[in-house]
Design an enzyme around this catalytic site. Structure first.
Site, PDB file in Angstrom:
ATOM      1  N   ARG A  51       0.865  -1.177   0.000  1.00 37.39           N
ATOM      2  CA  ARG A  51       0.000   0.000   0.000  1.00 37.39           C
ATOM      3  C   ARG A  51       0.906   1.233   0.000  1.00 37.39           C
ATOM      4  O   ARG A  51       2.078   1.144   0.355  1.00 37.39           O
ATOM      5  CB  ARG A  51      -0.876   0.013   1.243  1.00 37.39           C
ATOM      6  N   LYS A  76      -3.357  -1.676   8.415  1.00 38.09           N
ATOM      7  CA  LYS A  76      -4.777  -2.032   8.361  1.00 38.09           C
ATOM      8  C   LYS A  76      -5.051  -3.425   8.932  1.00 38.09           C
ATOM      9  O   LYS A  76      -5.872  -4.170   8.411  1.00 38.09           O
ATOM     10  CB  LYS A  76      -5.292  -1.944   6.920  1.00 38.09           C
ATOM     11  N   HIS A 140      -3.052   1.535  -5.633  1.00 39.77           N
ATOM     12  CA  HIS A 140      -3.630   0.250  -5.220  1.00 39.77           C
ATOM     13  C   HIS A 140      -3.759  -0.711  -6.402  1.00 39.77           C
ATOM     14  O   HIS A 140      -3.860  -1.917  -6.206  1.00 39.77           O
ATOM     15  CB  HIS A 140      -4.976   0.470  -4.530  1.00 39.77           C
ATOM     16  N   ARG A 143      -0.995  -3.161  -6.132  1.00 34.71           N
ATOM     17  CA  ARG A 143      -1.258  -4.207  -5.139  1.00 34.71           C
ATOM     18  C   ARG A 143      -2.159  -5.282  -5.743  1.00 34.71           C
ATOM     19  O   ARG A 143      -1.905  -6.472  -5.604  1.00 34.71           O
ATOM     20  CB  ARG A 143      -1.888  -3.600  -3.886  1.00 34.71           C
ATOM     21  N   HIS A 166      -3.198 -10.472   4.150  1.00 32.95           N
ATOM     22  CA  HIS A 166      -4.613 -10.519   4.496  1.00 32.95           C
ATOM     23  C   HIS A 166      -4.840 -11.438   5.688  1.00 32.95           C
ATOM     24  O   HIS A 166      -4.156 -12.448   5.840  1.00 32.95           O
ATOM     25  CB  HIS A 166      -5.438 -11.034   3.312  1.00 32.95           C
ATOM     26  N   TYR A 175      -8.694 -12.758  -6.483  1.00 35.33           N
ATOM     27  CA  TYR A 175      -7.541 -12.987  -7.349  1.00 35.33           C
ATOM     28  C   TYR A 175      -7.558 -14.395  -7.927  1.00 35.33           C
ATOM     29  O   TYR A 175      -7.302 -14.585  -9.108  1.00 35.33           O
ATOM     30  CB  TYR A 175      -6.229 -12.762  -6.593  1.00 35.33           C
TER      31      TYR A 175
END
Length: 188
Positions: A51, A76, A140, A143, A166, A175
């Site tokens: 990010r 995050k 982004h 990413r 994640h 994805y």
């Protein structure tokens, strides 16, 4: 250049770069006034699914040139981890560090010898994107390009999930769900 637009209201337009588009983007990054720095920034951002703020916060100490590893401090609520540096990444980082004159702890500094901001990264990505005729490119997208590239290479959901930091499969599943690679041998 194909135009990717939403077919239905619940669908989104294309929000990533293909591997060929990433190559064009990385080549364009080399052509700017700070081409060595900009290229390695965009290369790391793409290859490690960073990010903007994660890129801004990278420090020189996070890169181990001897073992070719980089510490990715995720934000995050994501999982932080070490990532290996590929040969081209390692060479690009070394080339950049040889010419870098700052003593600041941040890996990437502006021409005014200060840390990058999210807005600075966003502006840089937009400028590089404009040189490539890729339309409006935002950070982004790199990413997402990382996630799609890993899925297209045949990596499983769990590996991609961990690599991108994640905590759950919800955001990673997109994805692998759209990876064309998984359909290759269905009719053989």
């Amino acid at each position: 250049m194909p135009v990717w637009e939403a077919v239905d209201l619940h669908e989104k337009s294309k929000n990533f770069l293909t591997e060929a588009e990433v190559e064009r983007f990385l080549q364009a990054a080399k052509s700017g006034r700070h081409g060595v720095r900009d290229h390695v920034m965009m290369l790391l951002m793409y290859r490690h699914g960073l990010r903007e703020t994660e890129l801004c916060r990278l420090t020189v100490a996070a890169v181990d040139l001897e073992t070719a590893w980089i510490w990715i401090d995720r934000l995050k609520g994501s999982l932080s981890t070490h990532h290996p540096l590929a040969g081209d990444e390692l060479r690009a980082v070394r080339r950049y560090l040889r010419m870098r004159e700052s003593r600041l702890p941040w890996l990437f500094v502006t021409e005014r010898d200060g840390p990058f901001t999210r807005q600075g990264i966003y502006y840089l990505v937009r400028c590089i994107g404009a040189r490539t005729d890729l339309g409006k490119v935002h950070p982004h997208m790199l990413r997402h390009a990382c996630g799609y590239a890993l899925a297209n290479q045949g990596h499983d959901l769990r590996t991609i999930l961990d690599y991108l930091g994640h905590r759950g499969p919800k955001h990673t599943a997109v994805y692998t769900r759209t990876a064309a690679k998984r359909f290759e041998n269905l009719w053989r």
